[in-house]
Design a protein around this motif. Structure first.
Motif, PDB file in Angstrom:
ATOM      1  N   TYR A 359      -0.804  -4.956  -2.137  1.00  0.00           N
ATOM      2  CA  TYR A 359      -1.432  -5.661  -1.014  1.00  0.00           C
ATOM      3  C   TYR A 359      -2.861  -5.171  -0.811  1.00  0.00           C
ATOM      4  N   ARG A 360      -3.058  -3.850  -0.862  1.00  0.00           N
ATOM      5  CA  ARG A 360      -4.391  -3.292  -0.629  1.00  0.00           C
ATOM      6  C   ARG A 360      -5.362  -3.699  -1.745  1.00  0.00           C
ATOM      7  N   ILE A 361      -4.862  -3.771  -2.968  1.00  0.00           N
ATOM      8  CA  ILE A 361      -5.740  -4.179  -4.071  1.00  0.00           C
ATOM      9  C   ILE A 361      -6.199  -5.617  -3.876  1.00  0.00           C
ATOM     10  N   VAL A 362      -5.262  -6.508  -3.534  1.00  0.00           N
ATOM     11  CA  VAL A 362      -5.633  -7.901  -3.282  1.00  0.00           C
ATOM     12  C   VAL A 362      -6.598  -7.984  -2.104  1.00  0.00           C
ATOM     13  N   GLN A 363      -6.314  -7.248  -1.053  1.00  0.00           N
ATOM     14  CA  GLN A 363      -7.167  -7.269   0.143  1.00  0.00           C
ATOM     15  C   GLN A 363      -8.582  -6.798  -0.184  1.00  0.00           C
ATOM     16  N   GLU A 364      -8.689  -5.697  -0.926  1.00  0.00           N
ATOM     17  CA  GLU A 364     -10.009  -5.160  -1.257  1.00  0.00           C
ATOM     18  C   GLU A 364     -10.757  -6.093  -2.209  1.00  0.00           C
TER      19      GLU A 364
END
Length: 459
Positions: A359-364
């Motif tokens: 999730y954090r990778i997609v968000q960033e």
């Protein structure tokens, strides 16, 4: 029956003790006896005082003072042994005498590199000394064993100082057990002096073992103090980080709260607010509130004595997962980014650390697209495969010039750290059409420990 068992138990205990002693003797004196174990030069902290007392030309060589002293002592032993035992007798005796002198002096130098091996070479000198005293009976024959014993005692002392204290007893037992047996068998004169020699050598080796034990104890004390100082420094650093985190929360939370309040109040200040503008203000407020929630959760991790409680899925502090991907996409669409998502494979629950990192990778990646590629379209591809999950976030060419963004590059670095924590792989590079692509694979099989690491990294 009971009496027999009681009688056998002490015998078994004594047998186990004897077996253990023989095992230690084999491990210490036979296994890897000639292994290379060099004596390191003195460190700078121990020679700083000496350097002021020696001439400037040799100050840089002070660290090698123990090596020079041992080599000089070996040379002196060779000359003294040669002068004490070389007294005519033909060429054969001269060759034997020179070999004997080498067997008594070379082991002294050998203790600098192969200490246990030096003991065995010196034992060869003791054997030759016993045979020489028994063979060359006369005025100088008895000196062979005396010289061999003296130099062997020097070698054993150096070995004890270089290795471990218990070798003192082991070498003493081997030396006088084998030496006394051989002396009796060959009829060496002066065997009545063996008890006195054994007592004297035991005293010397005891002192050497005590010195070695004291040095080991002092070294352990220094290591303990160093570890304590490092732990104290680490604790101070963590306290400083917690203070910085609290200060950061006070600064950022204030501005984010102002943004949320202004975004909520803005539509009421303008008559007949267009629906698109009202939607934009609502999106701004939702993002500001979400940022405040995340900031407070992270601050809670910093302040908590049990950070794992926040990482383990506490209902009061839920962690985002791929199930929240639609909300994330709606948020970035509201910010002006055209994005589509494609999910392939059988959707299934993943370890929490993998879910959170994905999730954090997609968000960033989407945040980077908004910041660095304004007006570009983006595509998110999520592939559920047998060994893990694959992520691909790609954006096209920007339609307008991006504003300068301070601190650029930390987002990609953070994504790489998350992927490495989980043992995955990641690539990030420009595409042929001028866009940007981020591709990552996060393994799932056998990543229980990695998932926990990923959760700790996410916190």
């Amino acid at each position: 029956m009971n009496q027999t068992t009681e009688t056998q138990n002490p015998l078994r205990t004594e047998a186990r003790i004897a077996h253990g002693a023989l095992q230690r003797l084999r491990q210490d004196l036979f296994a890897g006896a000639f292994a290379f174990h060099p004596l390191m030069p003195l460190d700078d902290a121990r020679v700083v005082g000496w350097r002021q007392r020696v001439p400037k030309r040799i100050r840089r060589h002070v660290r090698w003072a123990p090596h020079c002293a041992v080599a000089l002592g070996a040379g002196i032993i060779f000359l003294l042994t040669l002068s004490s035992t070389m007294h005519g007798g033909g060429s054969i005796r001269s060759v034997i005498t020179v070999g004997f002198c080498l067997l008594t002096s070379v082991p002294v130098v050998l203790t600098l590199f192969r200490p246990v091996g030096a003991f065995w070479v010196s034992m060869g000198g003791v054997v030759l000394g016993v045979l020489g005293s028994a063979t060359f009976v006369g005025l100088y024959g008895s000196q062979w064993f005396s010289v061999a014993f003296a130099t062997h005692l020097v070698v054993m002392t150096l070995v004890v100082l270089r290795t471990r204290p218990r070798l003192a007893l082991e070498m003493w037992a081997v030396t006088f057990g084998a030496g006394t047996t051989l002396a009796v068998l060959v009829g060496m004169p002066g065997t009545s002096d063996m008890p006195a020699m054994g007592t004297f050598s035991a005293l010397v080796l005891t002192v050497a073992a005590a010195m070695r034990a004291w040095r080991e104890e002092r070294r352990q004390v220094v290591e303990t103090k160093t570890a304590t100082a490092e732990e104290r420094s680490r604790r101070t650093l963590l306290e400083e980080r917690a203070t910085i985190a609290r200060e950061l929360h006070d600064v950022v939370a204030h501005h984010m709260s102002v943004i949320a309040i202004q975004a909520e109040a803005a539509p009421y200040r303008v008559a007949d607010t267009p629906p698109e503008l009202a939607t934009s203000f609502a999106t701004i407020r939702e993002n500001a509130v979400a940022a405040l929630t995340e900031l407070r959760r992270i601050l809670g991790v910093v302040r908590s004595e049990d950070p794992d409680a926040f990482v383990g899925g506490d209902p009061e502090a839920p962690q985002p997962t791929l199930a929240s991907l639609d909300s994330l996409l709606d948020s970035v669409r509201g910010a002006g980014l055209t994005v589509e998502a494609v999910i392939t494979g059988a959707v299934r629950p993943l370890p929490q650390g993998v879910e959170l990192s994905a999730y954090r990778i997609v968000q960033e990646a989407l945040s980077n697209a908004l910041r660095h590629s304004p007006g570009a379209d983006a595509r998110v591809e999520i592939s559920y495969v047998l060994g893990g999950i694959g992520l691909r976030i790609v954006n096209g060419t920007p339609s307008r010039l991006a504003k300068p963004s301070p601190g650029a590059g930390h987002g990609v670095l953070g994504m790489r750290e998350r992927v490495q924590m989980l043992g995955g792989e990641m690539t990030a590079d420009h595409t042929a059409d001028g866009g940007y692509e981020i591709a990552a694979f996060l393994p799932v099989a056998g990543t229980g420990a990695n998932a926990a690491a990923g959760e700790g990294a996410a916190a």
